[in-house]
Design a protein around this motif. Structure first.
Motif, short mmCIF file in Angstrom:
data_model
loop_
_atom_site.label_atom_id
_atom_site.label_comp_id
_atom_site.label_asym_id
_atom_site.label_seq_id
_atom_site.Cartn_x
_atom_site.Cartn_y
_atom_site.Cartn_z
N ARG A 1 -28.52 -23.41 25.85
CA ARG A 1 -30.05 -23.49 25.39
C ARG A 1 -31.02 -22.46 25.87
NH1 ARG A 1 -30.33 -29.72 26.76
NH2 ARG A 1 -29.70 -30.68 24.82
N PRO A 2 -32.14 -22.20 24.91
CA PRO A 2 -32.91 -21.02 25.47
C PRO A 2 -33.66 -21.51 26.70
CG PRO A 2 -33.44 -21.97 23.34
CD PRO A 2 -32.37 -22.85 23.69
N ILE A 3 -33.90 -20.13 27.47
CA ILE A 3 -34.61 -20.57 28.73
C ILE A 3 -35.73 -19.56 28.58
CG2 ILE A 3 -34.61 -20.12 31.16
CD1 ILE A 3 -31.75 -20.50 31.27
N MET A 4 -36.90 -20.27 29.22
CA MET A 4 -38.20 -19.43 29.37
C MET A 4 -38.38 -19.45 30.88
SD MET A 4 -41.64 -19.99 27.17
CE MET A 4 -41.35 -21.62 26.39
N ILE A 5 -38.71 -18.12 31.40
CA ILE A 5 -38.90 -18.03 32.83
C ILE A 5 -40.45 -18.17 33.08
CG2 ILE A 5 -39.05 -16.20 34.54
CD1 ILE A 5 -36.65 -15.00 33.17
N TYR A 6 -40.89 -19.06 34.11
CA TYR A 6 -41.98 -19.31 34.51
C TYR A 6 -42.48 -18.39 35.84
CZ TYR A 6 -46.08 -22.42 35.66
OH TYR A 6 -47.07 -23.07 36.00
N ASN A 7 -43.19 -17.30 35.29
CA ASN A 7 -43.56 -16.50 36.56
C ASN A 7 -44.99 -16.89 36.90
OD1 ASN A 7 -43.07 -14.19 38.39
ND2 ASN A 7 -44.09 -12.84 37.10
N ILE A 8 -45.09 -17.48 38.16
CA ILE A 8 -46.51 -17.91 38.81
C ILE A 8 -46.48 -17.55 40.17
CG2 ILE A 8 -45.57 -20.15 38.69
CD1 ILE A 8 -48.44 -20.70 37.87
N PRO A 9 -46.41 -16.31 40.50
CA PRO A 9 -46.30 -16.23 42.07
C PRO A 9 -47.31 -16.87 43.05
CG PRO A 9 -46.71 -14.12 40.71
CD PRO A 9 -46.92 -15.16 39.74
N TYR A 10 -48.63 -17.09 42.48
CA TYR A 10 -49.53 -17.96 43.41
C TYR A 10 -49.22 -19.17 43.58
CZ TYR A 10 -51.66 -19.30 38.82
OH TYR A 10 -51.94 -19.40 37.64
N ARG A 11 -48.05 -19.74 42.95
CA ARG A 11 -47.63 -21.38 43.32
C ARG A 11 -46.21 -20.89 43.94
NH1 ARG A 11 -50.57 -25.17 41.15
NH2 ARG A 11 -51.20 -25.19 38.80
N THR A 12 -45.45 -19.90 43.58
CA THR A 12 -44.01 -19.86 43.88
C THR A 12 -43.88 -19.08 45.49
OG1 THR A 12 -43.64 -18.11 42.61
CG2 THR A 12 -43.08 -20.34 41.68
N GLY A 13 -44.85 -18.00 45.34
CA GLY A 13 -44.96 -17.34 46.53
C GLY A 13 -43.84 -15.91 46.44
N LEU B 1 -29.84 -26.21 40.54
CA LEU B 1 -30.66 -26.05 39.14
C LEU B 1 -29.43 -26.32 37.92
CD1 LEU B 1 -33.67 -23.80 39.64
CD2 LEU B 1 -33.61 -26.06 38.86
N ALA B 2 -28.32 -25.42 38.09
CA ALA B 2 -27.35 -25.16 37.44
C ALA B 2 -26.82 -26.65 37.03
CB ALA B 2 -25.91 -24.24 37.71
N LYS B 3 -26.72 -27.40 38.06
CA LYS B 3 -26.09 -28.97 37.79
C LYS B 3 -27.22 -29.86 36.83
CE LYS B 3 -23.42 -29.84 41.80
NZ LYS B 3 -23.57 -30.30 43.33
N ALA B 4 -28.49 -29.40 37.20
CA ALA B 4 -29.52 -30.11 36.21
C ALA B 4 -29.51 -29.76 34.97
CB ALA B 4 -30.94 -29.95 36.86
N LEU B 5 -29.00 -28.48 34.71
CA LEU B 5 -28.97 -27.83 33.37
C LEU B 5 -27.75 -28.72 32.66
CD1 LEU B 5 -29.61 -24.25 33.74
CD2 LEU B 5 -30.96 -25.63 32.66
N GLY B 6 -26.41 -28.85 33.37
CA GLY B 6 -25.42 -29.48 32.90
C GLY B 6 -25.80 -31.13 32.66
N HIS B 7 -26.30 -31.62 33.55
CA HIS B 7 -26.75 -33.06 33.49
C HIS B 7 -27.68 -33.44 32.29
CE1 HIS B 7 -27.19 -37.05 35.31
NE2 HIS B 7 -28.40 -37.13 34.65
#
Ligand SMILES: O=C(O)C1=N[C@H](C(=O)O)C[C@H](O)C1
Length: 307
Positions: free
Chosen positions: A136-148, A93-99
């Motif tokens: 850049r700004p980051i919003m966290i996406y907290n969705i336990p019923y999808r991520t576990g 993910l850190a690479k995707a941010l750089g990319h």
């Protein structure tokens, strides 16, 4: 009124990704972006859940971002544009941010790492590493019923202290947790609900807005609810909410975004209702229900697009 891109608030649209014959449908995408540029939304998110982000390859995502940014500029609308990212490997993910650093984006919506079920401390380190990997700004996406995995409020508030962790898309599905977060959140940290059906309830509890797929067909009504709240008219907001509160249930009766894509296709906004596997098109039964409800919610459908 335009919003400050670094502090997300208001009504954000997680845009669907149109496909045609298995490919990104660029002409439908342009049409969609031009349409929503004239709607009362405060931000756009690409390649999130509704945007079928997990099915897109890297070139498609880059293309999606470039076309959307270009169309917004052409339409003269400066809207914050965030990219949805998800994954369970912090390094990738850190690479995707750089990319994507040079892409025309204003920030990222990053889901909690799914499947591996890390500890709270593991998630704190995950998101702080990602926050360090981008300006850049980051919003966290907290969705336990999808991520576990659920990012609890203690960890969330620790992360909220980082300068570029600017908010959360809250889908905790635990009202006590959501209301506790709203009570304790620091200034400059936004809580946007990602539960379309809880839009009114969360605004009443002090949420800063919502990221709602249902706004594809009900942007004006969702925006009205929020504006009435903001102006202190709670009875007006409730009455406005009652006019659309059944819409989320209809649009989430079968796996999203198939119902929304069907609606947009019938409304003439996209050329096909195609989704990518493992998602399937809506059943004939739901298609018939949507056809009927389009009449009822007609006021919410795009102007001049009656099928
Ligand atoms: O695309 C999104 O982001 C959204 N996700 C929620 C979900 O995962 O179910 C629903 C929300 O309307 C938009």
């Amino acid at each position: 009124m335009e919003t400050n891109p670094s502090i997300p608030n208001g009504l954000w649209l997680p845009l669907i990704t149109p496909f045609r014959d298995g490919m990104l449908d660029e002409s439908s995408l342009r049409r969609l972006v031009r349409h929503y540029a004239c709607e009362p939304i405060d931000g756009l998110i690409l390649a999130a859940t509704t945007g079928e982000g997990l099915t897109l390859d890297e070139e498609e995502v880059e293309h999606l971002v470039a076309i959307t940014a270009k169309e917004l500029t052409a339409a003269g609308r400066r809207l914050p544009l965030f990219l949805g990212l998800s994954g369970s490997d912090t390094r990738k993910l850190a690479k995707a941010l750089g990319h994507s650093a040079a892409w025309p984006l204003d920030g990222y919506l990053i889901a909690c790492p799914y499947y591996t079920r890390p500890s709270q401390e593991g998630m704190i380190r995950h998101f702080s590493t990602l926050a360090d990997a981008t300006a850049r700004p980051i919003m966290i996406y907290n969705i336990p019923y999808r991520t576990g995995v659920n990012l609890g409020n203690a960890a969330m508030l620790e992360l909220a202290a980082l300068p570029n962790i600017v908010g959360v898309k809250d889908c905790s599905a635990d009202m006590a947790q959501s209301l506790d977060l709203l009570r304790r959140k620091p200034p400059g940290f936004s809580v946007l609900t990602g539960e379309d059906a809880l839009f009114h309830t969360m605004l009443a509890g002090g949420a800063d807005g919502g990221i709602t797929a249902s706004a594809h067909v009900g942007a004006r009504a969702f925006a009205t609810v929020r504006h009435l709240f903001r102006d202190g008219d709670a009875p007006g907001a409730l009455a406005a909410w009652h006019s659309i509160c059944e819409l989320p249930r209809l649009l989430f009766t079968e796996p999203s975004p198939a119902p929304i894509k069907y609606w947009l296709w019938r409304a003439g906004l996209i050329d096909t209702p195609e989704v990518r596997l493992p998602m399937l098109p809506v059943s004939d039964g739901l298609a018939a229900q949507i056809d009927q409800q389009m009449e009822r919610f007609w006021i919410l459908a795009p102007e001049g697009s009656r099928p």
